[in-house]
Design a protein around this motif. Sequence first.
Motif, PDB file in Angstrom:
ATOM      1  N   TYR A  46     -50.145  77.821  45.406  1.00 49.12           N
ATOM      2  CA  TYR A  46     -48.894  77.205  45.856  1.00 49.12           C
ATOM      3  C   TYR A  46     -49.044  76.890  47.340  1.00 49.12           C
ATOM      4  O   TYR A  46     -49.521  77.724  48.110  1.00 49.12           O
ATOM      5  CB  TYR A  46     -47.721  78.159  45.660  1.00 49.12           C
ATOM      6  CG  TYR A  46     -47.530  78.638  44.237  1.00 49.12           C
ATOM      7  CD1 TYR A  46     -46.671  77.990  43.361  1.00 49.12           C
ATOM      8  CD2 TYR A  46     -48.205  79.776  43.782  1.00 49.12           C
ATOM      9  CE1 TYR A  46     -46.488  78.438  42.067  1.00 49.12           C
ATOM     10  CE2 TYR A  46     -48.038  80.226  42.483  1.00 49.12           C
ATOM     11  CZ  TYR A  46     -47.172  79.559  41.630  1.00 49.12           C
ATOM     12  OH  TYR A  46     -47.000  80.008  40.339  1.00 49.12           O
ATOM     13  N   THR A  47     -48.637  75.691  47.753  1.00 49.35           N
ATOM     14  CA  THR A  47     -48.749  75.323  49.157  1.00 49.35           C
ATOM     15  C   THR A  47     -47.446  74.744  49.674  1.00 49.35           C
ATOM     16  O   THR A  47     -46.698  74.106  48.929  1.00 49.35           O
ATOM     17  CB  THR A  47     -49.868  74.285  49.386  1.00 49.35           C
ATOM     18  OG1 THR A  47     -49.542  73.071  48.708  1.00 49.35           O
ATOM     19  CG2 THR A  47     -51.206  74.812  48.894  1.00 49.35           C
ATOM     20  N   GLN A  48     -47.178  74.990  50.952  1.00 48.80           N
ATOM     21  CA  GLN A  48     -46.063  74.382  51.658  1.00 48.80           C
ATOM     22  C   GLN A  48     -46.626  73.269  52.521  1.00 48.80           C
ATOM     23  O   GLN A  48     -47.415  73.508  53.429  1.00 48.80           O
ATOM     24  CB  GLN A  48     -45.351  75.416  52.539  1.00 48.80           C
ATOM     25  CG  GLN A  48     -44.237  74.837  53.402  1.00 48.80           C
ATOM     26  CD  GLN A  48     -43.061  74.341  52.571  1.00 48.80           C
ATOM     27  OE1 GLN A  48     -42.519  75.085  51.761  1.00 48.80           O
ATOM     28  NE2 GLN A  48     -42.688  73.097  52.753  1.00 48.80           N
ATOM     29  N   GLY A  49     -46.265  72.026  52.255  1.00 46.63           N
ATOM     30  CA  GLY A  49     -46.844  70.911  52.978  1.00 46.63           C
ATOM     31  C   GLY A  49     -48.196  70.533  52.391  1.00 46.63           C
ATOM     32  O   GLY A  49     -48.603  71.019  51.337  1.00 46.63           O
ATOM     33  N   GLN A  50     -48.904  69.661  53.087  1.00 38.62           N
ATOM     34  CA  GLN A  50     -50.179  69.143  52.614  1.00 38.62           C
ATOM     35  C   GLN A  50     -51.344  69.780  53.359  1.00 38.62           C
ATOM     36  O   GLN A  50     -51.531  69.546  54.550  1.00 38.62           O
ATOM     37  CB  GLN A  50     -50.234  67.626  52.797  1.00 38.62           C
ATOM     38  CG  GLN A  50     -51.551  66.993  52.372  1.00 38.62           C
ATOM     39  CD  GLN A  50     -51.861  67.256  50.917  1.00 38.62           C
ATOM     40  OE1 GLN A  50     -51.024  67.014  50.047  1.00 38.62           O
ATOM     41  NE2 GLN A  50     -53.060  67.750  50.633  1.00 38.62           N
TER      42      GLN A  50
END
Length: 270
Positions: A108-112
Motif C-alpha cells: 500500500y502506498t500514499q502518493g506515487q
Amino acid sequence: MAETSTLSARDTSTSLGAPTVIADDVHVIYQVNGTGSRGRGGATAALHRLVSRKGQSPGMREVHAVKGVSFVAHRGEAIGLIGSNGSGKSTLLKAVAGLLPAARGRIYTQGQPSLLGVNAALMNDLTGERNVTLGGLAMGMTREQVRERYDDIVDFSGINEKDDFISLPMRTYSSGMSARLRFSIAAAKNHDVLLIDEALATGDARFQRRSQERINELRKEAGTVFLVSHSNASIRETCERSLWLESGTLRMDGPTAEVLAAYERFTKKK
C-alpha cells in the motif's frame, strides 16, 4: 495477484508522520532463463514452446526473490536497505515502485513512489540536455519548471565541471556520470516516496555530501526516502532506520546503528 493500493488518509501514527508505504507479507517471484546452450536447437526450442503452454518451460527457473517481507514506512523517514548481493534489496524497491508485481501479499502506498524518478525515461542516444527535459517531464514537471531548474540540475550533477558533457549523448557518459545526472533530475522535484538504488555510491565525496543534504531536505518536505547502498557509511550518515534483507527475508528492522552492527557481525562470520 497482489495489488498496490493507496493508503487512507485516516492512517496515522502518533510518534511519526503518516504511513507512506505498508508492505504486508510481500513475496516477489519471477522467472529467469536457465537453459544455457541447451535451448538453442530448433527441435528443443519447439518442444519447450509446446510444454510451456501447460506450465513453466523446462528452460525457465523460478526465483523467489522476496519472501514474506512486512514493514511500515512513515513520512519524514530515511530508510536504508542493506544485505548481501542477491538478497532482494533492489527487487523490493521495484515492487514498492510498482514495477514488479507481488506474487503474494500487498503493498500500500500514499502518493506515487519514484525509483530515482526517471530511470526508464532517459535515453542514451539523446544529449544530457535533452534528457534533463525528458526526465523532468516524465516526473510531471512542466516545461517552464524544467527550464527554471535546469541550471541547478546540471550544476548539482557536476558533469559539466571539466567539459561540456551536457551537450553530448548520454552513451558517452561513464556509469557514474549517468547515475549522478539521474539523481540530480530526480532530486529536483519533491517526492512522496523516493527510492534510491546505489546513487550515493557514485561521484566524489562532495557529490555524496550534497546528495545526503538533498535527501534530508526531501524528508523535511514530508517525503520518505529509501536508500539501497553497499556503503555502510552512506547508510549510517543518511538513514536513521534500516531494513536488513538476506536471501529474500527480512532479518532485522530497527535503528541503523543496531542493524548495521548486527549485519557487520554477520558478514565477518561468512
